[in-house]
Scaffold this motif. Structure first.
Motif, PDB file in Angstrom:
ATOM      1  N   GLY A 147       0.929  -1.401  -0.219  1.00  0.00           N
ATOM      2  CA  GLY A 147       0.026  -0.125   0.084  1.00  0.00           C
ATOM      3  C   GLY A 147       0.882   1.328  -0.008  1.00  0.00           C
ATOM      4  N   VAL A 148       1.913   1.442   0.797  1.00  0.00           N
ATOM      5  CA  VAL A 148       2.931   2.445   0.911  1.00  0.00           C
ATOM      6  C   VAL A 148       3.421   2.632  -0.482  1.00  0.00           C
ATOM      7  N   SER A 149       3.889   1.293  -1.084  1.00  0.00           N
ATOM      8  CA  SER A 149       4.772   1.549  -2.322  1.00  0.00           C
ATOM      9  C   SER A 149       3.821   1.996  -3.477  1.00  0.00           C
ATOM     10  N   SER A 201      17.583   3.442   3.352  1.00  0.00           N
ATOM     11  CA  SER A 201      16.461   3.694   2.487  1.00  0.00           C
ATOM     12  C   SER A 201      17.108   4.905   1.332  1.00  0.00           C
ATOM     13  N   MET A 202      17.774   5.688   1.979  1.00  0.00           N
ATOM     14  CA  MET A 202      18.447   6.994   1.180  1.00  0.00           C
ATOM     15  C   MET A 202      19.389   6.490   0.364  1.00  0.00           C
ATOM     16  N   LEU A 203      20.413   5.409   0.676  1.00  0.00           N
ATOM     17  CA  LEU A 203      21.250   4.861  -0.125  1.00  0.00           C
ATOM     18  C   LEU A 203      20.874   4.172  -1.333  1.00  0.00           C
ATOM     19  N   GLY A 246      10.471   3.358   4.174  1.00  0.00           N
ATOM     20  CA  GLY A 246      11.374   4.429   3.524  1.00  0.00           C
ATOM     21  C   GLY A 246      11.418   4.705   2.180  1.00  0.00           C
ATOM     22  N   ILE A 247      11.959   3.463   1.577  1.00  0.00           N
ATOM     23  CA  ILE A 247      11.958   3.832   0.142  1.00  0.00           C
ATOM     24  C   ILE A 247      10.510   4.555  -0.640  1.00  0.00           C
ATOM     25  N   ALA A 248       9.284   3.768  -0.175  1.00  0.00           N
ATOM     26  CA  ALA A 248       8.255   4.486  -0.762  1.00  0.00           C
ATOM     27  C   ALA A 248       8.129   5.780  -0.381  1.00  0.00           C
ATOM     28  N   MET A 249       8.310   6.056   0.959  1.00  0.00           N
ATOM     29  CA  MET A 249       8.066   7.547   1.405  1.00  0.00           C
ATOM     30  C   MET A 249       9.024   8.430   0.861  1.00  0.00           C
ATOM     31  N   LEU A 250      10.139   8.047   1.183  1.00  0.00           N
ATOM     32  CA  LEU A 250      11.281   9.158   0.567  1.00  0.00           C
ATOM     33  C   LEU A 250      11.266   9.205  -1.036  1.00  0.00           C
ATOM     34  N   GLY A 251      10.938   8.048  -1.933  1.00  0.00           N
ATOM     35  CA  GLY A 251      10.753   8.116  -3.284  1.00  0.00           C
ATOM     36  C   GLY A 251       9.589   9.070  -3.459  1.00  0.00           C
ATOM     37  N   ALA A 252       8.429   9.146  -2.616  1.00  0.00           N
ATOM     38  CA  ALA A 252       7.390   9.968  -3.101  1.00  0.00           C
ATOM     39  C   ALA A 252       7.753  11.561  -2.724  1.00  0.00           C
TER      40      ALA A 252
END
Length: 502
Positions: free
Chosen positions: A211-213, A276-278, A402-408
């Motif tokens: 869902g987050v992704s 996630s940022m890396l 983190g990947i989904a949130m920071l990507g958004a």
């Protein structure tokens, strides 16, 4: 130390190595994978977050299996599965097949991570366990170093598939060695295997992560609501179901250990921020700075190699500093590194990025062995698999979220900048569709606007991740403060870790 213990420690270290080598492997390969399979980079996020989905959804299950059937048996089976699914990634001919193989690979990795720490807890005496856990933490950094560089080397020859094939070969060889050398006693846990709890947890966590992704692309899409609906319904049902079981998959009483609770928070904060940022910096370095895949992988080495070297000293550091100090300092240094990188400009060169990478590497090197120790300190051996599984679940859930949130956040920042820099192609630029944008205006204007837009989005995401790491450091320090270490109704610690500050 006996031969059996040395083999056990080596097996325990191999697990985080292959798992964390695979986790960032697609980072530098995303542009090549997208071109090969005919999709944009934005559509490939699930190659990374899908792997974290498999890890997060199956970690507790893997821990429960390790406690019931024996850590060595689960480790061998999981390593075989990891080899098979890595080969599946190498052979995939479409995005759905590749993502499915990545999720399954993550599921096998979940059982590996949970059983690896359980191997250490069961086979290594307490006075030597700190050194074994330090090696386990160093293997995480070694894996993070190997993944992007291995993919970059493969892409130097024009192909990304061999990187997955090599990982499959390494896992297959490790499984064979495990079959030949590891003792395979059954686990000490009793009771029936919790199939209902496994299904509830796996589907519930899977719904949350998916869902987050998916929400980053279109929050109103029906699949997003269905995924979140499954999580909202099934995860509370799982908690209620576990409270009624005599032998639950996760013993809530473990949270009364301050080291364990603090480790859960610190692990999720580390995953939400620096790990996630890396992942998200890989494509940015290639597209904006014009690096090849191999060059981008090499740029990560100061952080990942330094993390490995510091983690190898984890036993000596652990003898001098408490878990509280190590976790707080590790997250604090990671926050400082992310904050230093948040000043990035399109004109920067590698020396200007180096201080941020160095600080981040120091932080990860301090935190990773401490996180491993926090996952098993004071936990009875027969519950060590579940305890390690829950700790790693928090980390992998943090990775996926983190990947989904920071990507958004990157997308939102890039879109806002693109609407100022090149309004006619703003949406295309934010999505990374440079070919489509070039059809509307000149290629030079598109490249310049894209670099500025992506840098704006990345800077915003770096600022958010630095704040998350700093907050994680504060919360971990609070949970592990001296007065939080009062006696509780749990078994006495089996690992001589210093919890109290000197």
């Amino acid at each position: 130390m006996s031969k059996t213990q040395l083999v056990t420690i080596g097996a325990a270290a191999l697990a985080p190595f292959v798992v964390f080598a695979s986790f960032p492997l697609p980072i530098v390969a995303l542009p090549a994978i997208g071109a090969d399979l005919g999709v944009g980079i934005a559509e490939l996020n699930l190659l990374v977050s899908g792997y974290a989905l498999g890890l997060g959804a199956f970690l507790l299950t893997g821990g429960s299996l390790a406690d019931r059937f024996g850590a060595a048996r689960v480790w061998i089976g999981a390593m075989i599965g990891f080899a098979v699914f890595s080969a599946g990634c190498a052979l995939a001919t479409s995005v759905p097949l590749l993502v499915a193989a990545r999720i399954a690979e993550g599921g096998a990795g979940a059982a590996l991570m949970a059983s690896s720490l359980s191997l250490v807890a069961a086979a290594v005496e307490p006075q030597r366990r700190a050194a074994a856990v330090a090696l386990w933490g160093a293997a995480i950094g070694a894996g993070l170093s190997s993944g992007p560089v291995g993919a970059g080397l493969a892409l130097e020859f024009g192909r990304w598939r061999p990187a997955f094939a090599v990982l499959a070969a390494v896992a297959a060889a490790a499984a064979l060695l495990g079959v030949l050398a590891l003792p395979t006693p059954r686990g000490a846990a009793r009771g029936r295997f919790d199939l209902v709890g496994t299904v509830l947890l796996t589907v519930g966590l899977g719904g949350l992560i998916l869902g987050v992704s998916w929400a980053g692309a279109d929050a109103s899409a029906p699949r997003v609501w269905i995924a979140f609906g499954l999580a909202v319904v099934l995860l509370p049902v799982f908690v209620l179901q576990q409270r009624r079981r005599a032998v639950p998959m996760f013993d809530v009483g473990l949270l009364r250990l301050p080291t364990y609770a603090g480790g859960l928070v610190a692990g999720m904060a580390m995953a939400l921020s620096i790990l996630s940022m890396l992942v998200l910096l890989g494509p940015y370095l290639q597209v904006v700075f014009g690096l090849s895949a191999l060059q981008a992988g090499l740029w990560f080495l100061p952080a990942t190699l330094l993390s490995t070297l510091v983690a190898l000293s984890g036993a000596r550091i652990g003898a001098r500093f408490s878990l509280r100090t190590r976790l707080t300092a590790g997250l604090g240094l990671s926050a400082a590194g992310l904050a230093a990188l948040a000043f990035v400009q399109t004109s920067w060169t590698f020396p200007l990025l180096l201080p941020g990478f160095v600080l981040a590497g120091l932080g990860m090197g301090l935190a990773n062995p401490a996180l491993g120790a926090a996952a098993v300190v004071g936990v009875p051996p027969e519950r060590s698999g579940v305890a390690a599984g829950a700790a790693n679940t928090a980390r992998q859930l943090g990775n996926a979220l983190g990947i989904a949130m920071l990507g958004a956040i990157i997308h939102a920042g890039a879109l806002a900048s693109a609407r100022t820099e090149l309004p006619v192609a703003a949406d295309l630029l934010a999505a990374g569709d440079l070919h489509g944008a070039a059809a509307l205006t000149s290629a030079d204007a598109v490249q310049a606007a894209y670099a500025v837009a992506q840098t704006t989005g990345v800077r915003l995401a770096l600022e958010v991740s630095a704040v998350l790491a700093f907050l994680g450091a504060l919360v971990a320090a609070f949970l592990l403060r001296p007065r939080a270490a009062a006696p509780v109704a749990v078994p006495a610690p089996t690992i001589p870790e210093r919890v109290m500050e000197p």
